[in-house]
Design a protein around this motif. Structure first.
Motif, PDB file in Angstrom:
ATOM      1  N   UNK A  86      -0.762  59.780  30.515  1.00  0.00           N
ATOM      2  CA  UNK A  86      -2.209  60.131  30.898  1.00  0.00           C
ATOM      3  C   UNK A  86      -2.171  61.585  30.960  1.00  0.00           C
ATOM      4  N   UNK A  87      -1.263  62.460  31.550  1.00  0.00           N
ATOM      5  CA  UNK A  87      -1.165  63.553  31.620  1.00  0.00           C
ATOM      6  C   UNK A  87      -0.981  64.401  30.315  1.00  0.00           C
ATOM      7  N   UNK A  88      -0.115  63.787  29.346  1.00  0.00           N
ATOM      8  CA  UNK A  88       0.322  64.463  28.234  1.00  0.00           C
ATOM      9  C   UNK A  88      -1.017  64.369  27.328  1.00  0.00           C
ATOM     10  N   UNK A  89      -1.651  63.056  27.398  1.00  0.00           N
ATOM     11  CA  UNK A  89      -2.755  62.815  26.362  1.00  0.00           C
ATOM     12  C   UNK A  89      -3.934  63.664  26.733  1.00  0.00           C
ATOM     13  N   UNK A  90      -4.178  63.476  27.955  1.00  0.00           N
ATOM     14  CA  UNK A  90      -5.621  64.379  28.574  1.00  0.00           C
ATOM     15  C   UNK A  90      -5.406  65.642  29.079  1.00  0.00           C
ATOM     16  N   UNK A  91      -4.117  66.073  29.246  1.00  0.00           N
ATOM     17  CA  UNK A  91      -3.906  67.283  29.822  1.00  0.00           C
ATOM     18  C   UNK A  91      -4.559  67.341  31.472  1.00  0.00           C
ATOM     19  N   UNK A  92      -4.342  68.539  32.076  1.00  0.00           N
ATOM     20  CA  UNK A  92      -4.757  68.996  33.165  1.00  0.00           C
ATOM     21  C   UNK A  92      -5.535  70.120  33.274  1.00  0.00           C
ATOM     22  N   UNK A  93      -6.582  70.339  32.397  1.00  0.00           N
ATOM     23  CA  UNK A  93      -7.089  71.735  31.951  1.00  0.00           C
ATOM     24  C   UNK A  93      -7.212  72.785  33.174  1.00  0.00           C
ATOM     25  N   UNK A  94      -7.522  71.977  34.289  1.00  0.00           N
ATOM     26  CA  UNK A  94      -7.972  72.913  35.472  1.00  0.00           C
ATOM     27  C   UNK A  94      -6.962  73.419  36.081  1.00  0.00           C
ATOM     28  N   UNK A  95      -5.520  72.731  35.672  1.00  0.00           N
ATOM     29  CA  UNK A  95      -4.336  73.488  36.352  1.00  0.00           C
ATOM     30  C   UNK A  95      -3.671  74.133  35.333  1.00  0.00           C
ATOM     31  N   UNK A  96      -4.096  73.884  34.168  1.00  0.00           N
ATOM     32  CA  UNK A  96      -3.170  74.929  33.084  1.00  0.00           C
ATOM     33  C   UNK A  96      -2.196  73.973  32.026  1.00  0.00           C
ATOM     34  N   UNK A  97      -2.359  72.655  32.295  1.00  0.00           N
ATOM     35  CA  UNK A  97      -1.687  71.978  31.280  1.00  0.00           C
ATOM     36  C   UNK A  97      -2.531  71.491  30.272  1.00  0.00           C
ATOM     37  N   UNK A  98      -2.237  72.012  28.939  1.00  0.00           N
ATOM     38  CA  UNK A  98      -3.030  71.397  27.998  1.00  0.00           C
ATOM     39  C   UNK A  98      -2.917  70.206  27.443  1.00  0.00           C
ATOM     40  N   UNK A  99      -3.933  69.866  26.500  1.00  0.00           N
ATOM     41  CA  UNK A  99      -4.232  68.468  26.040  1.00  0.00           C
ATOM     42  C   UNK A  99      -3.353  68.493  24.874  1.00  0.00           C
ATOM     43  N   UNK A 100      -2.325  67.205  24.865  1.00  0.00           N
ATOM     44  CA  UNK A 100      -1.572  67.159  23.618  1.00  0.00           C
ATOM     45  C   UNK A 100      -2.152  66.022  22.450  1.00  0.00           C
ATOM     46  N   UNK A 101      -3.165  65.356  23.066  1.00  0.00           N
ATOM     47  CA  UNK A 101      -3.466  64.196  21.958  1.00  0.00           C
ATOM     48  C   UNK A 101      -3.690  64.493  20.447  1.00  0.00           C
ATOM     49  N   UNK A 102      -4.146  65.637  20.185  1.00  0.00           N
ATOM     50  CA  UNK A 102      -4.415  66.021  18.752  1.00  0.00           C
ATOM     51  C   UNK A 102      -3.397  66.678  18.487  1.00  0.00           C
ATOM     52  N   UNK A 103      -2.483  67.100  18.988  1.00  0.00           N
ATOM     53  CA  UNK A 103      -1.229  68.025  18.708  1.00  0.00           C
ATOM     54  C   UNK A 103       0.073  67.188  18.385  1.00  0.00           C
ATOM     55  N   UNK A 104       0.345  66.051  19.257  1.00  0.00           N
ATOM     56  CA  UNK A 104       1.506  65.461  18.961  1.00  0.00           C
ATOM     57  C   UNK A 104       1.204  64.011  18.500  1.00  0.00           C
ATOM     58  N   UNK A 105       1.703  63.202  17.747  1.00  0.00           N
ATOM     59  CA  UNK A 105       1.573  61.713  17.751  1.00  0.00           C
ATOM     60  C   UNK A 105       2.440  60.827  18.629  1.00  0.00           C
ATOM     61  N   UNK A 106       2.241  59.534  18.761  1.00  0.00           N
ATOM     62  CA  UNK A 106       2.681  58.764  19.597  1.00  0.00           C
ATOM     63  C   UNK A 106       4.348  58.636  19.720  1.00  0.00           C
ATOM     64  N   UNK A 107       4.766  58.780  18.543  1.00  0.00           N
ATOM     65  CA  UNK A 107       6.379  58.692  18.323  1.00  0.00           C
ATOM     66  C   UNK A 107       6.835  59.815  19.068  1.00  0.00           C
ATOM     67  N   UNK A 108       6.380  61.208  18.860  1.00  0.00           N
ATOM     68  CA  UNK A 108       6.681  62.316  19.392  1.00  0.00           C
ATOM     69  C   UNK A 108       6.832  62.337  20.819  1.00  0.00           C
ATOM     70  N   UNK A 109       5.487  61.664  21.579  1.00  0.00           N
ATOM     71  CA  UNK A 109       5.412  61.811  22.773  1.00  0.00           C
ATOM     72  C   UNK A 109       6.532  60.727  23.529  1.00  0.00           C
ATOM     73  N   UNK A 110       6.672  59.582  22.870  1.00  0.00           N
ATOM     74  CA  UNK A 110       7.735  58.720  23.243  1.00  0.00           C
ATOM     75  C   UNK A 110       9.184  59.145  23.254  1.00  0.00           C
ATOM     76  N   UNK A 111       9.396  60.067  22.215  1.00  0.00           N
ATOM     77  CA  UNK A 111      10.669  60.746  22.281  1.00  0.00           C
ATOM     78  C   UNK A 111      10.861  61.687  23.255  1.00  0.00           C
ATOM     79  N   UNK A 112       9.977  62.348  23.789  1.00  0.00           N
ATOM     80  CA  UNK A 112       9.799  63.403  24.783  1.00  0.00           C
ATOM     81  C   UNK A 112      10.042  62.677  25.986  1.00  0.00           C
ATOM     82  N   UNK A 113       9.443  61.655  26.180  1.00  0.00           N
ATOM     83  CA  UNK A 113       9.505  60.808  27.518  1.00  0.00           C
ATOM     84  C   UNK A 113      10.752  60.103  27.317  1.00  0.00           C
ATOM     85  N   UNK A 114      11.504  59.588  26.247  1.00  0.00           N
ATOM     86  CA  UNK A 114      12.723  59.213  26.479  1.00  0.00           C
ATOM     87  C   UNK A 114      13.859  60.348  26.833  1.00  0.00           C
ATOM     88  N   UNK A 115      13.643  61.498  26.482  1.00  0.00           N
ATOM     89  CA  UNK A 115      14.554  62.558  27.069  1.00  0.00           C
ATOM     90  C   UNK A 115      14.282  62.558  28.520  1.00  0.00           C
TER      91      UNK A 115
END
Ligand code: HEC
Length: 90
Positions: free
Chosen positions: A52-81
């Motif tokens: 939820x943090x990666x998809x929605x960001x925390x814009x008030x804290x300075x964490x960007x929204x990634x939903x439109x930038x990264x596809x699900x496979x990329x997010x899965x790979x980063x999480x795997x790491x």
């Protein structure tokens, strides 16, 4: 792709996309940005908080929204790491 290959790819994606805020290989200085402590911090909610943090960001804290930038496979790979570098909080 096996887990190890996914984690390797995720590490490279992380270092390209996230490392300027979260540190190379997720070894960040600032405690609230330290992604090696997700498991210590959130336990079994780690998965949900990560996504939820990666998809929605925390814009008030300075964490960007990634939903439109990264596809699900990329997010899965980063999480795997990130799962391979979890540590106990000090
Ligand atoms: C522009 C800087 C920036 C970039 C780039 C960035 N983040 Fe963040 N991120 C932050 C900040 C700041 C926070 C802390 C938010 C807070 O204080 O709650 C954060 C928080 C997080 C959290 C929640 C941590 C926690 O313990 O609650 C996750 C997960 C996360 N980021 C993942 C990522 C991933 C994955 C990427 C790359 C796709 C990324 N971030 C890229 C700034 C960034």
């Amino acid at each position: 792709m096996d887990d190890q290959a996914q984690a390797q790819e995720g590490r490279s994606l992380f270092n390209q996309t996230c490392a300027h805020c979260h540190g190379p290989d997720a070894a960040a200085g600032q405690p609230e940005r330290n992604l090696r402590h997700l498991r210590a911090r959130y336990g079994s909610d780690m998965d949900d908080v990560f996504r939820s943090t990666v998809i929605n960001g925390r814009l008030d804290k300075g964490m960007p929204v990634w939903a439109e930038v990264l596809d699900a496979k990329t997010i899965d790979a980063i999480y795997g790491f990130l799962k391979t570098v979890q540590e106990d909080a000090e």
